[in-house]
Structures are given as C-alpha cells and as structure tokens.
Design a protein around this motif. Structure first.
Motif, PDB file in Angstrom:
ATOM      1  N   GLY A  60      24.791  -2.958   6.128  1.00 47.70           N
ATOM      2  CA  GLY A  60      25.030  -2.479   4.632  1.00 47.70           C
ATOM      3  C   GLY A  60      23.575  -2.806   4.053  1.00 47.70           C
ATOM      4  O   GLY A  60      23.340  -2.519   2.810  1.00 47.70           O
ATOM      5  N   VAL A  61      22.809  -3.439   4.758  1.00 47.66           N
ATOM      6  CA  VAL A  61      21.440  -3.932   4.031  1.00 47.66           C
ATOM      7  C   VAL A  61      20.617  -2.773   3.701  1.00 47.66           C
ATOM      8  O   VAL A  61      20.267  -2.773   2.324  1.00 47.66           O
ATOM      9  N   PRO A  62      20.219  -1.710   4.501  1.00 46.47           N
ATOM     10  CA  PRO A  62      19.537  -0.587   4.067  1.00 46.47           C
ATOM     11  C   PRO A  62      20.045   0.213   2.702  1.00 46.47           C
ATOM     12  O   PRO A  62      19.232   0.302   1.693  1.00 46.47           O
ATOM     13  N   PRO A  63      21.393   0.418   2.784  1.00 46.61           N
ATOM     14  CA  PRO A  63      21.760   1.049   1.605  1.00 46.61           C
ATOM     15  C   PRO A  63      21.712   0.393   0.312  1.00 46.61           C
ATOM     16  O   PRO A  63      21.496   0.805  -0.697  1.00 46.61           O
ATOM     17  N   ILE A  64      22.094  -1.058   0.399  1.00 45.62           N
ATOM     18  CA  ILE A  64      21.928  -1.903  -0.765  1.00 45.62           C
ATOM     19  C   ILE A  64      20.450  -2.115  -1.247  1.00 45.62           C
ATOM     20  O   ILE A  64      20.306  -2.091  -2.175  1.00 45.62           O
ATOM     21  N   GLY A  65      19.544  -2.063  -0.123  1.00 47.59           N
ATOM     22  CA  GLY A  65      18.061  -1.934  -0.574  1.00 47.59           C
ATOM     23  C   GLY A  65      17.664  -0.856  -1.054  1.00 47.59           C
ATOM     24  O   GLY A  65      17.015  -0.656  -2.166  1.00 47.59           O
ATOM     25  N   ILE A  66      18.160   0.530  -0.873  1.00 56.06           N
ATOM     26  CA  ILE A  66      18.044   1.658  -1.437  1.00 56.06           C
ATOM     27  C   ILE A  66      18.491   1.832  -2.786  1.00 56.06           C
ATOM     28  O   ILE A  66      17.848   2.334  -3.759  1.00 56.06           O
ATOM     29  N   LEU A  67      19.610   1.380  -3.158  1.00 58.70           N
ATOM     30  CA  LEU A  67      20.476   1.397  -4.388  1.00 58.70           C
ATOM     31  C   LEU A  67      19.741   0.293  -5.283  1.00 58.70           C
ATOM     32  O   LEU A  67      19.213   0.635  -6.488  1.00 58.70           O
ATOM     33  N   ALA A  68      19.383  -0.843  -4.808  1.00 54.33           N
ATOM     34  CA  ALA A  68      18.659  -1.876  -5.551  1.00 54.33           C
ATOM     35  C   ALA A  68      17.218  -1.096  -5.895  1.00 54.33           C
ATOM     36  O   ALA A  68      16.866  -1.411  -7.232  1.00 54.33           O
ATOM     37  N   ALA A  69      16.624  -0.566  -5.250  1.00 51.66           N
ATOM     38  CA  ALA A  69      15.103   0.124  -5.672  1.00 51.66           C
ATOM     39  C   ALA A  69      15.365   1.255  -6.563  1.00 51.66           C
ATOM     40  O   ALA A  69      14.489   1.606  -7.303  1.00 51.66           O
ATOM     41  N   LEU A  70      16.728   1.829  -6.532  1.00 50.69           N
ATOM     42  CA  LEU A  70      16.909   2.940  -7.385  1.00 50.69           C
ATOM     43  C   LEU A  70      17.170   2.272  -8.969  1.00 50.69           C
ATOM     44  O   LEU A  70      16.793   2.684  -9.882  1.00 50.69           O
ATOM     45  N   ILE A  71      18.108   1.317  -8.788  1.00 50.10           N
ATOM     46  CA  ILE A  71      18.251   0.656 -10.162  1.00 50.10           C
ATOM     47  C   ILE A  71      17.091   0.098 -10.864  1.00 50.10           C
ATOM     48  O   ILE A  71      17.070   0.064 -11.785  1.00 50.10           O
ATOM     49  N   HIS A 125       0.908  -1.234   0.033  1.00 46.09           N
ATOM     50  CA  HIS A 125      -0.103   0.014  -0.146  1.00 46.09           C
ATOM     51  C   HIS A 125       0.821   1.165  -0.011  1.00 46.09           C
ATOM     52  O   HIS A 125       0.519   2.441   0.584  1.00 46.09           O
ATOM     53  N   GLY A 126       2.033   1.424  -0.635  1.00 48.80           N
ATOM     54  CA  GLY A 126       2.679   2.534  -0.887  1.00 48.80           C
ATOM     55  C   GLY A 126       4.099   2.740  -0.458  1.00 48.80           C
ATOM     56  O   GLY A 126       4.762   3.553  -0.604  1.00 48.80           O
ATOM     57  N   MET A 127       4.289   1.857   0.432  1.00 46.51           N
ATOM     58  CA  MET A 127       5.734   2.026   1.108  1.00 46.51           C
ATOM     59  C   MET A 127       6.878   1.542   0.091  1.00 46.51           C
ATOM     60  O   MET A 127       7.044   0.437  -0.418  1.00 46.51           O
ATOM     61  N   PRO A 128       7.711   2.468  -0.129  1.00 48.90           N
ATOM     62  CA  PRO A 128       8.992   2.268  -1.353  1.00 48.90           C
ATOM     63  C   PRO A 128       9.697   1.165  -0.876  1.00 48.90           C
ATOM     64  O   PRO A 128       9.973   0.917   0.336  1.00 48.90           O
ATOM     65  N   ASP A 129      10.202   0.159  -1.790  1.00 47.62           N
ATOM     66  CA  ASP A 129      11.113  -0.763  -1.308  1.00 47.62           C
ATOM     67  C   ASP A 129      12.407  -0.412  -0.535  1.00 47.62           C
ATOM     68  O   ASP A 129      12.670  -0.939   0.351  1.00 47.62           O
ATOM     69  N   GLY A 130      13.081   0.675  -1.208  1.00 42.52           N
ATOM     70  CA  GLY A 130      14.278   1.059  -0.362  1.00 42.52           C
ATOM     71  C   GLY A 130      13.975   1.510   1.017  1.00 42.52           C
ATOM     72  O   GLY A 130      14.756   1.382   1.798  1.00 42.52           O
ATOM     73  N   LEU A 131      12.891   2.203   1.040  1.00 44.41           N
ATOM     74  CA  LEU A 131      12.602   3.181   2.118  1.00 44.41           C
ATOM     75  C   LEU A 131      12.202   2.078   3.357  1.00 44.41           C
ATOM     76  O   LEU A 131      12.400   2.111   4.465  1.00 44.41           O
ATOM     77  N   ALA A 132      11.445   0.868   2.712  1.00 45.97           N
ATOM     78  CA  ALA A 132      11.125  -0.098   3.776  1.00 45.97           C
ATOM     79  C   ALA A 132      12.481  -0.800   4.221  1.00 45.97           C
ATOM     80  O   ALA A 132      12.545  -1.301   5.362  1.00 45.97           O
ATOM     81  N   SER A 133      13.367  -1.126   3.514  1.00 47.56           N
ATOM     82  CA  SER A 133      14.781  -1.868   3.929  1.00 47.56           C
ATOM     83  C   SER A 133      15.192  -1.055   5.052  1.00 47.56           C
ATOM     84  O   SER A 133      15.860  -1.427   6.009  1.00 47.56           O
ATOM     85  N   LEU A 134      14.862   0.253   5.160  1.00 47.89           N
ATOM     86  CA  LEU A 134      15.590   1.058   6.034  1.00 47.89           C
ATOM     87  C   LEU A 134      14.730   1.158   7.521  1.00 47.89           C
ATOM     88  O   LEU A 134      15.160   0.963   8.654  1.00 47.89           O
ATOM     89  N   VAL A 135      13.304   1.555   7.391  1.00 51.11           N
ATOM     90  CA  VAL A 135      12.474   1.447   8.344  1.00 51.11           C
ATOM     91  C   VAL A 135      12.269   0.383   9.017  1.00 51.11           C
ATOM     92  O   VAL A 135      12.220   0.572  10.365  1.00 51.11           O
ATOM     93  N   LEU A 136      12.283  -0.623   8.598  1.00 51.38           N
ATOM     94  CA  LEU A 136      12.097  -1.828   9.137  1.00 51.38           C
ATOM     95  C   LEU A 136      13.389  -1.861  10.192  1.00 51.38           C
ATOM     96  O   LEU A 136      13.029  -2.912  11.357  1.00 51.38           O
ATOM     97  N   GLN A 137      14.483  -1.447  10.001  1.00 49.59           N
ATOM     98  CA  GLN A 137      15.439  -1.484  11.050  1.00 49.59           C
ATOM     99  C   GLN A 137      15.099  -0.808  12.348  1.00 49.59           C
ATOM    100  O   GLN A 137      16.081  -0.790  13.309  1.00 49.59           O
ATOM    101  N   SER A 138      13.915  -0.183  12.612  1.00 52.93           N
ATOM    102  CA  SER A 138      13.479   0.214  13.581  1.00 52.93           C
ATOM    103  C   SER A 138      13.395  -0.707  14.694  1.00 52.93           C
ATOM    104  O   SER A 138      13.396  -0.601  16.025  1.00 52.93           O
ATOM    105  N   GLN A 139      13.254  -2.085  14.145  1.00 53.42           N
ATOM    106  CA  GLN A 139      13.548  -3.166  15.215  1.00 53.42           C
ATOM    107  C   GLN A 139      14.562  -3.250  16.223  1.00 53.42           C
ATOM    108  O   GLN A 139      14.564  -3.623  17.177  1.00 53.42           O
ATOM    109  N   ALA A 140      15.907  -2.380  15.818  1.00 53.10           N
ATOM    110  CA  ALA A 140      17.002  -2.554  16.542  1.00 53.10           C
ATOM    111  C   ALA A 140      16.960  -1.644  17.812  1.00 53.10           C
ATOM    112  O   ALA A 140      16.884  -2.191  19.054  1.00 53.10           O
ATOM    113  N   PRO A 141      16.322  -0.170  17.781  1.00 53.29           N
ATOM    114  CA  PRO A 141      15.783   0.394  18.828  1.00 53.29           C
ATOM    115  C   PRO A 141      14.857  -0.307  19.814  1.00 53.29           C
ATOM    116  O   PRO A 141      14.756  -0.380  20.825  1.00 53.29           O
ATOM    117  N   PHE A 142      13.695  -0.953  18.957  1.00 53.78           N
ATOM    118  CA  PHE A 142      12.856  -1.636  19.681  1.00 53.78           C
ATOM    119  C   PHE A 142      13.305  -2.875  20.745  1.00 53.78           C
ATOM    120  O   PHE A 142      12.896  -2.995  21.769  1.00 53.78           O
TER     121      PHE A 142
END
Length: 310
Positions: free
Chosen positions: A245-256, A83-100
């Motif tokens: 390194g996963v979020p930067p790769i996710g953002i780059l993969a979504a860009l490409i 429902h609209g969450m971009p792939d690359g941004l999802a790879s980053l925001v999911l890492q909110s798990q670390a502080p949680f």
C-alpha cells in the motif's frame, strides 16, 4: 493478523511511509541530498545512547547494511529525487528492490525462486520499462536510473541483513545508521562542499526542517518501531503484504500535496509493477488438508528491509 488495533496500526504505518516521500521532497528544498542523508542517519544514530549494540552481529554485516541499505540507497534515492524524480513515482520505482532482492538471494544465498516469483520479477521489470518509455520528458532518465539503482543497493543491504541474524532488528538499524554517518558526511563535504552545506544551514526555513523531522521521528522511530512490534507478533508473511500500500499512498500524497500527475504510460507501468510486487511478496495459500513446505521467505518481507524510504 486479526486484531483490529494491529490492523489499524499496520495501515497507519503504510500511510506514514507513503507520505514520507512528500516529506523527503520538502526536506530536499533546503538540504542538498547527501547532507540530508547524513542528517537523517546522524539523528537516527542518537538512539544508540539507549540501545546496546547487537553483540551477536559481526561488525562487517553492520558495515554492509550501512554501505548498501543506507549509504548507497539514500544517496541514490535523494539525489534522484533532487534532480527531477517525482515523489509519487519514486515511492513506486524504489520497490524495484523486491525483484532485485529475490535475484540477489538466489545468486548469493542459493535460495530457490518459484515460478510465481519469477513471473513477478518479469512483470516488475517490464513495468519499469513501460514507466521509462512513458516519461514524456517529465522525468530525467538519469533520475529514474538513480532510483532504480537505489532499489538495487537496498537489495544488497537486505542480503547483509539476512546474514547478520540480529535478534533486535530495530537496534541493528540504529547502529547501522551510526556507522553510515561518517562516510556520508565525508562524501557530502567532498561532493557538495562546505559552502553549499553552510548555505543550507544559514538559510533554514520551516519546510525542510519539518520534512527532516518527519523522516526521522515519524517514518523511522514511530513507523519502524511499530513495524518491529508487529513483525515480532506475527509471521512476516502476514504483515509484509501491507507494504504494497505504500506506493499508492505515496502517489496519492504527491497528487494532493504537489498536484503531481502521471502520464498514461507511467500509470500503466505502475499497475504492472504493483502486480509484479504482489506476485513476489504475497504469501502462498496452503490448500485445505494439504501439507506443503513453506515458501522461502522473501527478504523484502523482513522488518529491516520493508519499505525503508524511511
């Protein structure tokens, strides 16, 4: 970790898991989100035919992992991405798990949170706030909150995983996948309906099928299997930082793959979040000649809890 082959393997895992978010988006083009989660865990659960159930683990901890780390996390993540969450941004925001996870470990397990981790949590939360402010209409707020909720659910699953104390982390994940499948199927039938499910299977095409196979075969069996091997050879503190390194790769993969671009505020917030994650999971260096008590391990550093958008 000094073995060049093992370093290369860790980097390959990071690439596999980063690209995984693009694979998920392709799978969602053909499968409703809860059905996709059902298929992912049903296929992963087939490995129980070859792996015995970890007998030292109580059934309720497996159920807890299934409920929070698998059912809750992936229903929320896949629904948010559908429902609209971009792939690359999802790879980053999911890492909110670390502080949680750090907060949940402090509240539920009584683990001590150091100053650096506290500052990292504050930075990650602030960065997520900046991302929310920088949506610019590109990301529905509801989708952003769903993915943050997925991170919180992952954190609760991490606590169950720590209490489980499994000797074989991969076998635990496989059996938890099997436990997660029936309730996922039931919710998919209720929420998405037989008609929508039937339509998805009747109109299958290559993109969604390949996306699903990537998630199951590459991200789960290859990626997680290799991660288990590394985590058993080296301390978690030597391996876990690679997952940054996963979020930067996710953002780059979504860009490409999709031409996905982030607004300036989203990019600034991403940098702040990554800085906070570094502060949370990066191992503390012991001063030369000094003996200090080891910092409590961050649950996100464990194999079963490390970047499972797998």
């Amino acid at each position: 970790m000094r073995n060049p082959r093992h370093i290369a393997l860790a980097l390959a895992i990071v690439v596999i898991w980063g690209v995984n978010f693009v694979a998920i988006s392709h799978a969602l083009d053909g499968f409703p989100p809860i059905l996709l989660a059902t298929l992912r865990f049903a296929l992963t659960g087939t490995a129980t035919l070859f792996l015995p159930r970890p007998k030292e683990v109580r059934w309720y901890w497996i159920a807890g992992i299934s409920t929070f780390m698998f059912f809750g996390q992936y229903v929320l993540l896949f629904t948010g991405m559908a429902h609209g969450m971009p792939d690359g941004l999802a790879s980053l925001v999911l890492q909110s798990q670390a502080p949680f996870t750090v907060l949940a470990a402090a509240l539920l397990l009584g683990e001590r949170t150091g100053l650096r981790q506290a500052l990292g949590i504050a930075a990650a939360v602030a960065g997520l706030g900046v991302i929310g402010a920088g949506r610019g209409g590109n990301v529905p707020l509801g989708s952003l909150l769903l993915v943050i909720g997925a991170g919180a659910s992952w954190a609760l699953g991490s606590i169950c995983n720590r209490k489980a104390g499994a000797g074989n982390g991969f076998a635990l994940m496989v059996w938890a996948s099997l436990y997660a499948t029936p309730p996922l199927l039931a919710v998919s039938l209720l929420a998405e309906g037989p008609h929508r499910i039937g339509h998805a299977f009747a109109h299958l095409h290559a993109g969604p099928v390949l996306g699903l196979l990537y998630v199951v075969l590459l991200s789960t069996f290859v990626g997680l299997g290799a991660w288990v091997m590394l985590i058993t050879k080296y301390p978690a503190s030597a391996v876990a930082p690679y997952t940054l390194g996963v979020p930067p790769i996710g953002i780059l993969a979504a860009l490409i793959a999709n031409g996905e671009r982030m607004t300036a505020l989203e990019m600034a917030g991403s940098v702040v979040v990554l800085g906070g994650l570094v502060a949370i999971v990066w191992p503390r260096r012991k001063p030369a000649g000094a003996r200090i008590a080891p910092e409590p391990s961050v649950p996100a550093a464990r194999v079963e809890e490390s970047i499972q958008a797998a």
